[in-house]
Design a protein around this motif. Sequence first.
Motif, PDB file in Angstrom:
ATOM      1  N   ILE C 308     -10.089 -13.457  -3.247  1.00  0.00           N
ATOM      2  CA  ILE C 308      -8.897 -13.967  -2.554  1.00  0.00           C
ATOM      3  C   ILE C 308      -8.639 -13.197  -1.252  1.00  0.00           C
ATOM      4  N   PHE C 312      -8.978 -14.708   2.574  1.00  0.00           N
ATOM      5  CA  PHE C 312      -7.898 -14.568   3.546  1.00  0.00           C
ATOM      6  C   PHE C 312      -8.447 -14.082   4.892  1.00  0.00           C
TER       7      PHE C 312
ATOM      8  N   ALA D 304      -2.874 -12.016  -6.072  1.00  0.00           N
ATOM      9  CA  ALA D 304      -2.811 -13.452  -5.790  1.00  0.00           C
ATOM     10  C   ALA D 304      -1.513 -13.787  -5.068  1.00  0.00           C
ATOM     11  N   THR D 305      -0.431 -13.176  -5.465  1.00  0.00           N
ATOM     12  CA  THR D 305       0.862 -13.527  -4.907  1.00  0.00           C
ATOM     13  C   THR D 305       0.998 -13.053  -3.462  1.00  0.00           C
ATOM     14  N   PHE D 307      -1.761 -12.596  -1.328  1.00  0.00           N
ATOM     15  CA  PHE D 307      -2.740 -13.202  -0.430  1.00  0.00           C
ATOM     16  C   PHE D 307      -2.694 -14.718  -0.379  1.00  0.00           C
ATOM     17  N   ILE D 308      -2.216 -15.371  -1.428  1.00  0.00           N
ATOM     18  CA  ILE D 308      -2.194 -16.838  -1.378  1.00  0.00           C
ATOM     19  C   ILE D 308      -1.286 -17.344  -0.253  1.00  0.00           C
ATOM     20  N   PRO D 309      -0.064 -16.814  -0.112  1.00  0.00           N
ATOM     21  CA  PRO D 309       0.747 -17.279   1.010  1.00  0.00           C
ATOM     22  C   PRO D 309       0.120 -16.926   2.372  1.00  0.00           C
ATOM     23  N   LEU D 310      -0.503 -15.730   2.446  1.00  0.00           N
ATOM     24  CA  LEU D 310      -1.114 -15.358   3.722  1.00  0.00           C
ATOM     25  C   LEU D 310      -2.255 -16.306   4.071  1.00  0.00           C
ATOM     26  N   THR D 311      -3.058 -16.599   3.094  1.00  0.00           N
ATOM     27  CA  THR D 311      -4.160 -17.525   3.314  1.00  0.00           C
ATOM     28  C   THR D 311      -3.639 -18.886   3.762  1.00  0.00           C
TER      29      THR D 311
ATOM     30  N   ILE E 303       4.231 -18.963  -7.445  1.00  0.00           N
ATOM     31  CA  ILE E 303       3.612 -18.750  -6.134  1.00  0.00           C
ATOM     32  C   ILE E 303       2.347 -19.600  -5.994  1.00  0.00           C
ATOM     33  N   PHE E 307       1.744 -22.726  -3.319  1.00  0.00           N
ATOM     34  CA  PHE E 307       0.904 -22.542  -2.144  1.00  0.00           C
ATOM     35  C   PHE E 307      -0.485 -23.151  -2.241  1.00  0.00           C
TER      36      PHE E 307
END
Lengths: 357, 357, 357, 357, 357
Positions: C308, C312, D304-305, D307-311, E303, E307
């Motif tokens: 992940i 990114f 995950a929490t 990097f998922i929004p950043l991605t 999250i 996302f």
Amino acid sequence: MKKIFRPTKKLKNKIGLPPGTPVYMGEREEKKIKITLIDYDEKNVIKKEISRIEECYLFKDKKSVTWINIDGIHDAELIKKVGKNFGLHPLTLEDIMNPRQRPKVEKFDDYIFIVLKMLSYEDEEENVSEEQVSLILGKNYVFSFQEKEGDIFNPVRDRIINGLGRIRKSGSDYLAYSITDIIVDNYFLILEKLGDKVEQLEDSLTGETNENRLQQIHSLKREMIRLRKSVWPLREMINSLEKSESPLIEKPTLRFFRDVYDHTIQVIETIETYRDMIFSMHDTYLSAISNRMNEVMKVLTIIATIFIPLTFIAGIYGMNFEFMPELKWRFAYFGVWGIMAAVALVMILYFKRKKWI
Amino acid sequence: MKKIFRPTKKLKNKIGLPPGTPVYMGEREEKKIKITLIDYDEKNVIKKEISRIEECYLFKDKKSVTWINIDGIHDAELIKKVGKNFGLHPLTLEDIMNPRQRPKVEKFDDYIFIVLKMLSYEDEEENVSEEQVSLILGKNYVFSFQEKEGDIFNPVRDRIINGLGRIRKSGSDYLAYSITDIIVDNYFLILEKLGDKVEQLEDSLTGETNENRLQQIHSLKREMIRLRKSVWPLREMINSLEKSESPLIEKPTLRFFRDVYDHTIQVIETIETYRDMIFSMHDTYLSAISNRMNEVMKVLTIIATIFIPLTFIAGIYGMNFEFMPELKWRFAYFGVWGIMAAVALVMILYFKRKKWI
Amino acid sequence: MKKIFRPTKKLKNKIGLPPGTPVYMGEREEKKIKITLIDYDEKNVIKKEISRIEECYLFKDKKSVTWINIDGIHDAELIKKVGKNFGLHPLTLEDIMNPRQRPKVEKFDDYIFIVLKMLSYEDEEENVSEEQVSLILGKNYVFSFQEKEGDIFNPVRDRIINGLGRIRKSGSDYLAYSITDIIVDNYFLILEKLGDKVEQLEDSLTGETNENRLQQIHSLKREMIRLRKSVWPLREMINSLEKSESPLIEKPTLRFFRDVYDHTIQVIETIETYRDMIFSMHDTYLSAISNRMNEVMKVLTIIATIFIPLTFIAGIYGMNFEFMPELKWRFAYFGVWGIMAAVALVMILYFKRKKWI
Amino acid sequence: MKKIFRPTKKLKNKIGLPPGTPVYMGEREEKKIKITLIDYDEKNVIKKEISRIEECYLFKDKKSVTWINIDGIHDAELIKKVGKNFGLHPLTLEDIMNPRQRPKVEKFDDYIFIVLKMLSYEDEEENVSEEQVSLILGKNYVFSFQEKEGDIFNPVRDRIINGLGRIRKSGSDYLAYSITDIIVDNYFLILEKLGDKVEQLEDSLTGETNENRLQQIHSLKREMIRLRKSVWPLREMINSLEKSESPLIEKPTLRFFRDVYDHTIQVIETIETYRDMIFSMHDTYLSAISNRMNEVMKVLTIIATIFIPLTFIAGIYGMNFEFMPELKWRFAYFGVWGIMAAVALVMILYFKRKKWI
Amino acid sequence: MKKIFRPTKKLKNKIGLPPGTPVYMGEREEKKIKITLIDYDEKNVIKKEISRIEECYLFKDKKSVTWINIDGIHDAELIKKVGKNFGLHPLTLEDIMNPRQRPKVEKFDDYIFIVLKMLSYEDEEENVSEEQVSLILGKNYVFSFQEKEGDIFNPVRDRIINGLGRIRKSGSDYLAYSITDIIVDNYFLILEKLGDKVEQLEDSLTGETNENRLQQIHSLKREMIRLRKSVWPLREMINSLEKSESPLIEKPTLRFFRDVYDHTIQVIETIETYRDMIFSMHDTYLSAISNRMNEVMKVLTIIATIFIPLTFIAGIYGMNFEFMPELKWRFAYFGVWGIMAAVALVMILYFKRKKWI
């Protein structure tokens, strides 16, 4: 949180003293001791507060029944005086002053020594507190020792003064029974309060699961464990009282003690039942957490499993290779949409078959 | 949800009254009390409803057996009159009016006092309700007190009126037995209903897991805990009745009480067995949840573990660096596909070896 | 699934009949009843099938031992005739016809009434079925009632006919013992079958976890619960038989009953042991599920946690901003690879330290 | 895996034989049976191996104590001869040949029959194996039957031959005690081995959790369940021996049996303690798994929490829309970095507050 | 970690020795044995340390009470001398030297043999250690054997020397009582320490969950299991002492032993209560872990579920197809933002309805 079973601080100093040395083992309260004396027979009744214990000596050999109630057990001198004048065994004196006794009955030649636990529900702290009551049942007198002043015995006093029921016609054994009875009856009030809590908790079991609920279950379990510890010995104690063939307890009074025994059994069974229910509730609660975890996981799995492959497909055609034939095709874009829809559909059907959605 | 064990509201007022004061402790019902009198011997039988309790006084010393059934226990005056006329102990009167007794037997000089719990299954509420039945077994009479009118005793009445079996040839002890027997027989009907529920639940265990099923398991556990509480004291009660050497119960009748005792044991064993099965079902249910969670997690893990690395690879070649030699290669795109296929294959083989797919 | 504990359908009609009314409570079987009579003493033996029960009346007062075996208990008339002629108590007749009794022993003046449960393992259904056997042990006769025809008693018959062992030299008490013994011995066969299942299951515990295994554990628990319910009362029953000082059982035979008692204890202990093992297996199974879940989660976490962040980073340089200085750098692409490798390495080291890989 | 409780194969053939028929029920061993005879009184001692059982007949009526040890119980003829010559009950003979007895004591007129279980720890298989020892204690002789040759009785033999302790001065009861004592003492050796295993396992609990550990816990539980089954009846057996008022056991010897009884209790208590500890260990193990799962999940969730929004943000600006004003802004790229840093920071602070990191 | 139940190393050599052979079974301590002699009657008291055991022989027949305390039990010669001179049974000598006895009482003709366990809390190791104390109560002497020197008996010595309480006026039975009493009183100190730990742990239950807490719970369980093992036999031991009708214990002293018995019950009940509470705490702890896992999973799911679809949408428009009509639209970019906001909103509403946020 309230200390429950911990022996009090003075324990270390106590060990090693000669057995039978009366030493106060509770938390010292400096309040003055209050002595209430009621003397009655079928015709007359006297009630007075006395300030010096010596005042009750002369009632010792009177034919009428004398009830001396002492609120406060921290005055070793006073207890010793009582012991000397009424011929009590040193171990009895020691036990009166030590509020950490188990409920028990001890037969002596001249008297029966009874230790009871009086429970009361403290509303503001939401838990059950415990106080020791010791009774000395003599031929025509009853001593009752309480740790602190309380109004629980008032109904008995009223019945004596107003001559209700058979109490004025009966001897000191019936008085001892009446005191025991009112203490055990009080347990039902405690059970009522705890029963409310148990049912309230049960009703809220189906709601949301949070730490708070868990705390409540744990603290109810704790209360039940404590209660059980207080009440179990009571049973065996009243049983041995009932079976005692002491001349101090007359046969008609024995039937009344049998009644108290039945109540004790009922209290114990109710506690056991609550206990079983709380354990069952805990199990149910745990299963409910698992159920919900399962549901959370399913949602995550469904969403992730559908979109992760789709995102991968989109990622493929976001690559910047110079030679990627598909990029030039006229309907490639729509084709990709089609493929994605197909993948999503397959996934959804798979979940349907698994009964996850 | 039905209140189970909570003492009724009036408890607080009751505490402190002289023991033996009959005070109604149930939920007040204003319905009129119904008194049914059956008087029989081998040749004759009289059955009538009487309106004033005084009408039954004259049957007290008749040789024939008299059965006075009183539906409704909230009239303290009536109970007191019975008590006075038939020489009942004050504690007996108190217990008759308090429907929160445990099943018990008390021997008095002139009579035996029996407290029983009558259970009935309420179909619409889907749970078991409880009613107290008190019996006074005297030399040639039986009093039965029910909380409310019911038809459960009708078969006994029919047998008396039609002279079936040995009931008309036997004394009041056989009548008391017949009443006890029909109450215990009723427990089997309850067990039948609960047994259906248990098996129904067991059949559905393999199906989907949801909160509803959990609720059912919990409520069955609850019913079993309640039932156990009602039935356990019954055993010891009938046992003590059987062992009582009261002249009021003749030897041939004792064998019939022994039969009731056997039924009680059977009821208890069946309850215990159901209880064990429900606990086993709960464990199985919990394990099934875990199993399914495992399956859900495997699906998520397989999909995520295969596609996340692939998406990463696609992400690499979606970068916009000016100098990325691979982007210019002729077969780079297909090569990337190859690499991706290889990665996916490795993953799949890994899962195969782990036996996840 | 087989109904286990549910009273049969006719229960509702039965309640209310006078106690001692023999009514068949099993599932009606219309097959004809088969009566086998064996009469023997040390010298002679007669074996015949009789069609009318009256034929056995004349054996009642013969000195030789008579064994009347009746297969089928649904004929109330026949049972009543036996009862009348041999002086049986009405409750005995009722119990014979009701196959839902617990194992028990009842001493009467002229006979001992024994109820036993005969178990047999039904291979095709893979569960244990239960049949009731009632014995009437009289002075020189034994009645045995079975629900349906079976061959389990044949070895006893052979021993009588061939004069093996001491059976021909002994009285009816030894015959009753022989029948009891062969029924209890049969339990070991059942235990052997269940023991095989338990061990088979244990061997497969380390394999994969699936709902099927869970079903097997649950159903084994269920069988054990049932078996326990059948066997426990047996113990107390044989014990009370052994302690009975009935003149019908002679002292040397008591030692044989003691032997049966020992076998019963052994059966019970084996059942308890199996039960403990199955519960331990369930716990182990649950832990194994948790272990595997843990493993699944670790794989997911490792893959996701490594890729992940990398994805990114790739995503960053896939952005299309006009002004992104890094994009123009000569070795930026390789630098990014380096950063990614570093990130991955750090993650891997972290997992190593955590002992996840 | 070793079969534990399964009756041996010949069971089916055995059922139906006349009770008291001696039939070997163990696994047939073709080895020759070994008979060792020791005859001693205070002055003399003879030890010899005899080949024919008849040789020991003449010792029957000698005043000196005779100990006949028979290794191997599969020769029905030999057992029958012993039975005939020494007046043993047929059931005793049957039990000697059936190694599936529970430990028990049976008093007969002329002798006491004792069945014991001898345990030994088999190092290579890492489990406990069981062997049956039967003793016949007669007036001046003791028979001991073992399933196979063993050296466990040698210390007793040495004591007899060398005249150590009181054995030579005592009767056959003391010899029986000595044999029982040495068998029970052996249990402590087994407990020592299992105790080592329990502590080893406990020390490794804090280490990694794997299926292997689970297997060890399960197999220890299994051993404890087996051991308990072997040892529990021993207690009641020695108790009944001690309480037997058989003239065969003299009063001074009873005190020694009391000592063995104490040892048995100690063995049982130790087994119970180990059992409790293993169950506690299993619970701790399960909790440890949950703890670690929790930790794994936290790592996954944190990564995950964050990097998922950043991605997602990076993905936004990787879109190829022609009209995306931000793309043209001068410091958009750095602004996006800022936004990303802010999002990451917020997440990290959130996790800090939750105490996850 | 401390070895608890493991028999000491020499066990193997011990097995096979003649019963009643005194062999030291503890860990050899080479320290010299210390013998303290106190001889007293109402008027005089002598206290001296003696170096040779022979010095105490002459006190044997003196009328005054003699207390010989021996610290160190590894000198077989000394023990044998005592045994010979005071007429002790060989088994008594063996038991004195073997510190692995259970608490017990054995009545002999001339003396009573008492084995007790003295517990002490070792602060630095944070666990409870156990020492064996053996008492020989003779007509006018008491022997006490300790494994090593300790100061626990000093209060008793002080009472003797200073003539406090009734000890100087009483016989050797009261001395034995005093020693037993002080040992049992010490248990309360241990319970106090463990009680502190239990409550401390309970207070910290609501805090974070980690392996450390789990270790603490496990080690407390372990301590409780050990304590229970030490204290349970005490109860039955003091009970049997109290019920012994040995002339060595006079009636007034029996009441004091009854008091010790009550204390023992109280110790046992407190241990049971702690045990229940620790088990309840473990359950609560496990549930708390599940609760938190649930919370962790919810955060991850919320999250990820919001996302992942959004990232997919962004991925779509990051594809490089030549023919993607949307890319050219004027407000497509803003439209996509709108779609994304809508998707996120739907998700959030869904979670709101599920009560996850």
